[in-house]
Design an enzyme around this catalytic site. Sequence first.
Site, PDB file in Angstrom:
ATOM      1  N   ASP A 107       0.807  -1.236   0.000  1.00  0.00           N
ATOM      2  CA  ASP A 107       0.000   0.000   0.000  1.00  0.00           C
ATOM      3  C   ASP A 107       0.832   1.274   0.000  1.00  0.00           C
ATOM      4  O   ASP A 107       0.400   2.288  -0.511  1.00  0.00           O
ATOM      5  CB  ASP A 107      -0.909   0.092   1.255  1.00  0.00           C
ATOM      6  CG  ASP A 107      -2.192  -0.687   1.082  1.00  0.00           C
ATOM      7  OD1 ASP A 107      -2.377  -1.258   0.013  1.00  0.00           O
ATOM      8  OD2 ASP A 107      -2.970  -0.733   2.047  1.00  0.00           O
ATOM      9  N   CYS A 136     -16.518 -10.079 -16.027  1.00  0.00           N
ATOM     10  CA  CYS A 136     -17.702  -9.432 -15.449  1.00  0.00           C
ATOM     11  C   CYS A 136     -18.914  -9.613 -16.363  1.00  0.00           C
ATOM     12  O   CYS A 136     -20.051  -9.695 -15.892  1.00  0.00           O
ATOM     13  CB  CYS A 136     -17.452  -7.939 -15.231  1.00  0.00           C
ATOM     14  SG  CYS A 136     -16.414  -7.586 -13.789  1.00  0.00           S
ATOM     15  N   CYS A 142     -22.449  -5.291  -8.389  1.00  0.00           N
ATOM     16  CA  CYS A 142     -21.724  -4.371  -7.499  1.00  0.00           C
ATOM     17  C   CYS A 142     -22.218  -2.941  -7.706  1.00  0.00           C
ATOM     18  O   CYS A 142     -22.386  -2.190  -6.737  1.00  0.00           O
ATOM     19  CB  CYS A 142     -20.217  -4.463  -7.744  1.00  0.00           C
ATOM     20  SG  CYS A 142     -19.722  -4.259  -9.451  1.00  0.00           S
ATOM     21  N   CYS A 152     -24.281  -0.873  -4.482  1.00  0.00           N
ATOM     22  CA  CYS A 152     -23.543   0.137  -3.701  1.00  0.00           C
ATOM     23  C   CYS A 152     -24.528   1.111  -3.049  1.00  0.00           C
ATOM     24  O   CYS A 152     -25.267   1.813  -3.736  1.00  0.00           O
ATOM     25  CB  CYS A 152     -22.569   0.898  -4.609  1.00  0.00           C
ATOM     26  SG  CYS A 152     -21.740   2.220  -3.704  1.00  0.00           S
ATOM     27  N   CYS A 183     -16.216  -1.084   3.958  1.00  0.00           N
ATOM     28  CA  CYS A 183     -17.459  -1.631   3.408  1.00  0.00           C
ATOM     29  C   CYS A 183     -17.067  -2.764   2.468  1.00  0.00           C
ATOM     30  O   CYS A 183     -16.083  -2.662   1.744  1.00  0.00           O
ATOM     31  CB  CYS A 183     -18.195  -0.526   2.646  1.00  0.00           C
ATOM     32  SG  CYS A 183     -19.544  -1.096   1.588  1.00  0.00           S
ATOM     33  N   CYS A 235     -19.672  -4.316  -2.327  1.00  0.00           N
ATOM     34  CA  CYS A 235     -19.433  -4.578  -3.756  1.00  0.00           C
ATOM     35  C   CYS A 235     -18.560  -5.812  -3.962  1.00  0.00           C
ATOM     36  O   CYS A 235     -18.422  -6.299  -5.084  1.00  0.00           O
ATOM     37  CB  CYS A 235     -18.875  -3.359  -4.478  1.00  0.00           C
ATOM     38  SG  CYS A 235     -17.361  -2.698  -3.800  1.00  0.00           S
ATOM     39  N   CYS A 248     -20.520  -9.980  -5.315  1.00  0.00           N
ATOM     40  CA  CYS A 248     -19.861 -10.423  -6.551  1.00  0.00           C
ATOM     41  C   CYS A 248     -19.916 -11.950  -6.678  1.00  0.00           C
ATOM     42  O   CYS A 248     -19.496 -12.672  -5.772  1.00  0.00           O
ATOM     43  CB  CYS A 248     -18.404  -9.954  -6.564  1.00  0.00           C
ATOM     44  SG  CYS A 248     -17.534 -10.468  -8.059  1.00  0.00           S
TER      45      CYS A 248
HETATM   46  S1  SF4 Z   1     -20.306  -7.965  -9.119  1.00  0.00           S
HETATM   47 FE1  SF4 Z   1     -18.307  -8.820  -9.662  1.00  0.00          FE
HETATM   48  S2  SF4 Z   1     -18.636  -9.857 -11.630  1.00  0.00           S
HETATM   49 FE2  SF4 Z   1     -20.383  -8.508 -11.276  1.00  0.00          FE
HETATM   50  S3  SF4 Z   1     -19.828  -6.634 -12.352  1.00  0.00           S
HETATM   51 FE3  SF4 Z   1     -19.208  -6.371 -10.229  1.00  0.00          FE
HETATM   52  S4  SF4 Z   1     -17.074  -7.010 -10.153  1.00  0.00           S
HETATM   53 FE4  SF4 Z   1     -17.928  -7.786 -12.076  1.00  0.00          FE
HETATM   54  S1  SF4 Z   2     -17.036  -0.418  -0.812  1.00  0.00           S
HETATM   55 FE1  SF4 Z   2     -19.249  -0.097  -0.419  1.00  0.00          FE
HETATM   56  S2  SF4 Z   2     -19.574   2.098  -0.672  1.00  0.00           S
HETATM   57 FE2  SF4 Z   2     -17.579   1.621  -1.591  1.00  0.00          FE
HETATM   58  S3  SF4 Z   2     -18.029   1.298  -3.732  1.00  0.00           S
HETATM   59 FE3  SF4 Z   2     -18.128  -0.725  -2.745  1.00  0.00          FE
HETATM   60  S4  SF4 Z   2     -20.303  -0.969  -2.198  1.00  0.00           S
HETATM   61 FE4  SF4 Z   2     -19.978   1.194  -2.641  1.00  0.00          FE
END
Ligand code: SF4
Ligand code: SF4
Length: 378
Positions: free
Chosen positions: A138, A197, A203, A207, A250, A253, A257
């Site tokens: 990082d 994807c 995702c 969100c 968080c 997302c 997946c």
């Molecule tokens: S949930 Fe996973 S597979 Fe679906 S669009 Fe998002 S990153 Fe790609």
């Molecule tokens: S971590 Fe949570 S708030 Fe950030 S982009 Fe992913 S789903 Fe959205």
Amino acid sequence: MMPRADTLWIVDQAKSLGFDLCGVVRAEKFPELQRMPEWLARGYAGEMKYLADPRRADPQNAMPGIRSAIVGLLNYNTARPLSINSALPGEDSTRRGWISRYAWGDDYHDVLRERLDALVESLRERFTGPFDARAYVDTGPVQERVLAKYAGLGWLGKNTLLLNQMLGSFFFLGAILTTLDLEPTLGANELPPPDLCGSCRRCLDACPTQAFVEPYVMDARKCISYLTIELRGAIPEGLREPMGNHVFGCDICQDVCPWNRRAPIATIPQFQPRVFPQTEENLTSTSLPPQDESLYLPGLEWLLGLSEAEFRELFRGSPVKRAKWRGLIRNACIAIGNSGLRPGTADHTRISDKLERLAASGDQVLAESARWALSHIQ
Ligand code: SF4
Ligand code: SF4
């Protein structure tokens, strides 16, 4: 350039040191890096000024004489439910905060760094001529995700994270930058793994703060991870309710997946959720379970009552310390405000007292967050 056997040896060596995957890539300005200036110009990085470090835009600038990067991948997934399915049996889980899966255990910087340093030591034993090699987790002036893609470890998904067909995305990445001229893992005619994807957009739709401007592009200023960890001031009002019970990071997302559905479980003890001893207050509480608090769904009331000294002590060597005491208490206030707690119970009285104390504190951000929480539990 060094023979392929050296690259294969490095990959094997990394695996023997506990990395799940390892790849080697040439230090080049990959296409994703060329899009960085526009992303930054749009302000999507928020207060994360370090992302504008010009060395991050071109690995050639990351280190004098750099030729190659070695990327190591370490799975941190643990056998606990996803945030989207989380609840402790028999409890009101709305009164528990969500800490991102990667932060439940010990600081991954230390865990990865130790392994990367051991890999650098191995390089020094094998390659006797003079060369430079520096390990980063990082903290380096590089984008590990992009290097990892071109090292053949996965594709960059619509959620902007590196995804691997077998491992999903619950993993850490670390890199060694080196002046060694190593042969890349991908051959001259080989492309990085394809983007799988497809038409999925889970995702993007899941969100809660709509942080994705479009597939593959995130406005970090709206991301709950940024808000709860990086942002030092007040959480913007319009993003507080969508934050729900998130107090540090968080995972949504990643949790939605499909590539994480069968993500393997890591056995590294350092990544298991930390368990804390009961405090006197918790022992006398009727609303908290007679079990020790852990970083998996910690009680919000418990977090809210932590003093700065307790925070420092309990979160030593934990990724959560990055939010600092003030950030974590601010986040706990917002999560309490979103908890649905209503007057007329002993819990409400106790928690309101704690919020009142914070509302009277000299810290403007904490005071205002506590007042917001009080107004939302009336
Ligand atoms: S949930 Fe996973 S597979 Fe679906 S669009 Fe998002 S990153 Fe790609
Ligand atoms: S971590 Fe949570 S708030 Fe950030 S982009 Fe992913 S789903 Fe959205």
